[in-house]
Design a protein around this motif. Structure first.
Motif, PDB file in Angstrom:
ATOM      1  N   MET A  93       0.852  -1.221   0.000  1.00  0.00           N
ATOM      2  CA  MET A  93       0.000   0.000   0.000  1.00  0.00           C
ATOM      3  C   MET A  93       0.875   1.254   0.000  1.00  0.00           C
ATOM      4  O   MET A  93       1.858   1.327   0.736  1.00  0.00           O
ATOM      5  N   LYS A  94       0.498   2.212  -0.845  1.00  0.00           N
ATOM      6  CA  LYS A  94       1.280   3.451  -0.962  1.00  0.00           C
ATOM      7  C   LYS A  94       0.788   4.509   0.026  1.00  0.00           C
ATOM      8  O   LYS A  94      -0.347   4.457   0.471  1.00  0.00           O
ATOM      9  N   ASN A  95       1.646   5.467   0.312  1.00  0.00           N
ATOM     10  CA  ASN A  95       1.186   6.557   1.178  1.00  0.00           C
ATOM     11  C   ASN A  95       0.129   7.397   0.454  1.00  0.00           C
ATOM     12  O   ASN A  95      -0.040   7.277  -0.755  1.00  0.00           O
ATOM     13  N   ALA A  96      -0.570   8.223   1.223  1.00  0.00           N
ATOM     14  CA  ALA A  96      -1.751   8.900   0.680  1.00  0.00           C
ATOM     15  C   ALA A  96      -1.384  10.126  -0.146  1.00  0.00           C
ATOM     16  O   ALA A  96      -0.610  10.964   0.301  1.00  0.00           O
TER      17      ALA A  96
ATOM     18  N   LYS B  95      -7.958   6.986 -10.851  1.00  0.00           N
ATOM     19  CA  LYS B  95      -7.151   5.759 -10.730  1.00  0.00           C
ATOM     20  C   LYS B  95      -5.672   6.061 -10.478  1.00  0.00           C
ATOM     21  O   LYS B  95      -4.935   5.191 -10.023  1.00  0.00           O
ATOM     22  N   GLN B  96      -5.271   7.293 -10.809  1.00  0.00           N
ATOM     23  CA  GLN B  96      -3.858   7.656 -10.594  1.00  0.00           C
ATOM     24  C   GLN B  96      -3.581   8.018  -9.139  1.00  0.00           C
ATOM     25  O   GLN B  96      -2.429   8.113  -8.739  1.00  0.00           O
ATOM     26  N   LEU B  97      -4.640   8.282  -8.390  1.00  0.00           N
ATOM     27  CA  LEU B  97      -4.443   8.808  -7.042  1.00  0.00           C
ATOM     28  C   LEU B  97      -4.768   7.790  -5.970  1.00  0.00           C
ATOM     29  O   LEU B  97      -5.673   6.965  -6.119  1.00  0.00           O
ATOM     30  N   ASN B  98      -4.031   7.904  -4.905  1.00  0.00           N
ATOM     31  CA  ASN B  98      -4.258   7.050  -3.766  1.00  0.00           C
ATOM     32  C   ASN B  98      -4.898   7.939  -2.694  1.00  0.00           C
ATOM     33  O   ASN B  98      -4.203   8.654  -1.987  1.00  0.00           O
ATOM     34  N   SER B  99      -6.229   7.924  -2.614  1.00  0.00           N
ATOM     35  CA  SER B  99      -6.852   8.842  -1.669  1.00  0.00           C
ATOM     36  C   SER B  99      -7.484   8.117  -0.491  1.00  0.00           C
ATOM     37  O   SER B  99      -8.022   7.026  -0.635  1.00  0.00           O
ATOM     38  N   TYR B 100      -7.371   8.763   0.655  1.00  0.00           N
ATOM     39  CA  TYR B 100      -7.852   8.198   1.916  1.00  0.00           C
ATOM     40  C   TYR B 100      -8.966   9.083   2.480  1.00  0.00           C
ATOM     41  O   TYR B 100      -8.798  10.295   2.603  1.00  0.00           O
ATOM     42  N   TYR B 101     -10.100   8.458   2.833  1.00  0.00           N
ATOM     43  CA  TYR B 101     -11.197   9.185   3.472  1.00  0.00           C
ATOM     44  C   TYR B 101     -11.615   8.415   4.703  1.00  0.00           C
ATOM     45  O   TYR B 101     -11.787   7.194   4.627  1.00  0.00           O
ATOM     46  N   PHE B 102     -11.760   9.110   5.805  1.00  0.00           N
ATOM     47  CA  PHE B 102     -12.118   8.350   7.008  1.00  0.00           C
ATOM     48  C   PHE B 102     -13.111   9.077   7.888  1.00  0.00           C
ATOM     49  O   PHE B 102     -13.228  10.304   7.860  1.00  0.00           O
TER      50      PHE B 102
ATOM     51  N   PHE C 227      -0.309   8.181   7.549  1.00  0.00           N
ATOM     52  CA  PHE C 227      -0.324   7.715   6.158  1.00  0.00           C
ATOM     53  C   PHE C 227       0.550   8.590   5.269  1.00  0.00           C
ATOM     54  O   PHE C 227       0.435   8.560   4.052  1.00  0.00           O
ATOM     55  N   ASN C 228       1.389   9.377   5.903  1.00  0.00           N
ATOM     56  CA  ASN C 228       2.285  10.276   5.187  1.00  0.00           C
ATOM     57  C   ASN C 228       1.585  10.988   4.034  1.00  0.00           C
ATOM     58  O   ASN C 228       2.078  10.999   2.898  1.00  0.00           O
ATOM     59  N   ALA C 229       0.431  11.565   4.352  1.00  0.00           N
ATOM     60  CA  ALA C 229      -0.382  12.188   3.309  1.00  0.00           C
ATOM     61  C   ALA C 229       0.305  13.409   2.724  1.00  0.00           C
ATOM     62  O   ALA C 229       0.900  14.205   3.449  1.00  0.00           O
TER      63      ALA C 229
ATOM     64  N   LEU D  39       5.983  16.447   4.973  1.00  0.00           N
ATOM     65  CA  LEU D  39       5.228  17.592   5.491  1.00  0.00           C
ATOM     66  C   LEU D  39       4.009  17.811   4.596  1.00  0.00           C
ATOM     67  O   LEU D  39       4.155  18.131   3.426  1.00  0.00           O
ATOM     68  N   PRO D  40       2.816  17.610   5.141  1.00  0.00           N
ATOM     69  CA  PRO D  40       1.612  17.659   4.293  1.00  0.00           C
ATOM     70  C   PRO D  40       1.246  19.075   3.875  1.00  0.00           C
ATOM     71  O   PRO D  40       1.510  20.030   4.596  1.00  0.00           O
ATOM     72  N   GLU D  41       0.654  19.153   2.693  1.00  0.00           N
ATOM     73  CA  GLU D  41       0.193  20.455   2.193  1.00  0.00           C
ATOM     74  C   GLU D  41      -1.303  20.575   2.389  1.00  0.00           C
ATOM     75  O   GLU D  41      -2.041  19.623   2.134  1.00  0.00           O
TER      76      GLU D  41
END
Ligand code: TRP
Length: 336
Positions: A1-4, A35-42, A149-151, A184-186
């Motif tokens: 699994m890749k980071n977000a 499909k190119q993005l690895n997105s996380y919603y919680f 998740f190192n978003a 460092l998330p943006e």
């Protein structure tokens, strides 16, 4: 699994409304399908503990929010959709981060400062009255949600920008103190996504009790739209679209061309009754199919549970090994 690539949380303390849809759900649904993005919603259910002390309401809100996101088209197979409380690594990371976060940083949090300012207005003058450590340390839990998740990018409302700055600050401190593990998330504040007005013309919000639920019955949707405040101009008089709540809601849903046409009809004079009817028809058409799906989902909570559990398993493919790395970096790992 890749980071977000993208990650965002929704606090489970209310019923999803039209404002949530245009501000957060609609853009997230779009990203979830890429499909190119690895997105996380919680579902940020641990965050909801801060204000809401009603277990039933928390549970009900989690069910409604999950059902709403799925009904509106979230691609939960392509993205990672989970409950915060299903990821035990998050509270563990929260403690690790708590121990390197400056108290002074938390003292500056807007939400905490506002609560203190309210208390200082009161007679007995206890600045910390009713303030829990949960409210005080809330930004650290949020930092853990993101850093776990190192978003890279975090879409949020304007009120959350400070929390992202704090997250970056905390991440940098960890990287400096132990090991360079965190991205460092943006912050991504979508200026184009609409801030919807509510029944009384103020921003549509749970706290103002001026919201229109997304998935009420058709009858109630009509009733609420009829309740939206307007001015007393007569049916034929020209009206200003830019200061009208009805128009701003219409605009949030309609195409630019439709919006322009409606603005012209305002200037010619459209009666409030006609406008309210058209607004109802327009929104109802958009919500009709999702409403059916939503009603079915609400009746099948175990299906939603299964989707969320699968999402949590996907998320933990990242968080379990990553937390192992973090523990190693801080000197909490096997002694051998
Ligand atoms: N605090 C956010 C809000 O109230 C919800 C949230 C919790 C969140 N954890 C998050 C948002 C992590 C983005 C990333 O809106």
């Amino acid at each position: 699994m890749k980071n977000a690539d993208f990650l965002t949380g929704i606090t489970t303390s209310g019923t999803p409304h039209l404002g949530n849809y245009v501000g957060a759900i609609r853009p997230a649904v779009e990203t979830s399908r890429d499909k190119q993005l690895n997105s996380y919603y919680f579902l940020a259910d641990y965050h909801s503990l801060i204000k809401n002390h009603d277990p039933k309401l928390r549970q009900q809100s989690a069910l409604e929010i999950a059902a709403a996101w799925i009904a509106l088209g979230l691609d939960y197979e392509n993205c990672v959709f989970y409950r915060q409380s299903d990821i035990p690594e998050i509270p563990e990371l929260t403690w690790i981060l708590t121990c390197l976060t400056a108290k002074g940083l938390m003292n500056r949090a807007h939400a905490y400062k506002a609560a203190v300012a309210d208390n200082e207005q009161e007679q007995d003058n206890d600045p910390d009255k009713g303030i829990t450590m949960g409210l005080f340390s809330y930004p650290i839990l949020m930092a853990a949600d993101i850093l776990m998740f190192n978003a890279k990018k975090v879409p949020v409302g304007k009120d959350q920008v400070q929390h992202l700055e704090m997250t970056r600050d905390i991440a940098a401190r960890f990287n400096h103190m132990y090991q360079n593990l965190f991205v460092l998330p943006e912050v991504v504040v979508d200026e184009t996504s609409a801030v919807l007005s509510g029944l009384d013309g103020r921003k549509m919000s749970k706290s103002y009790h001026n919201y229109i639920p997304l998935f009420d019955t058709e009858k109630n949707l009509r009733k609420l739209i009829m309740k939206i405040q307007t001015n007393s101009l007569g049916p034929e008089e020209p009206k200003d679209p830019d200061t009208c709540t009805l128009f701003s809601i219409y605009q949030a849903f309609a195409t630019p061309k439709q919006t322009k046409e409606m603005a012209a009809r305002y200037r010619q004079g459209i009666s409030w009754g006609t406008m309210k009817n058209e607004l109802f028809e327009y929104i109802n058409e958009i919500l009709k199919e999702p409403r059916k799906r939503y009603d079915e989902l609400i009746k099948a909570p175990s299906d939603i549970d299964a989707i969320l559990k699968k999402g949590a398993a996907k998320a933990r493919e990242f968080s379990v090994p990553f937390l192992e790395q973090i523990r190693k970096a801080i000197g909490i790992s096997s002694l051998g």
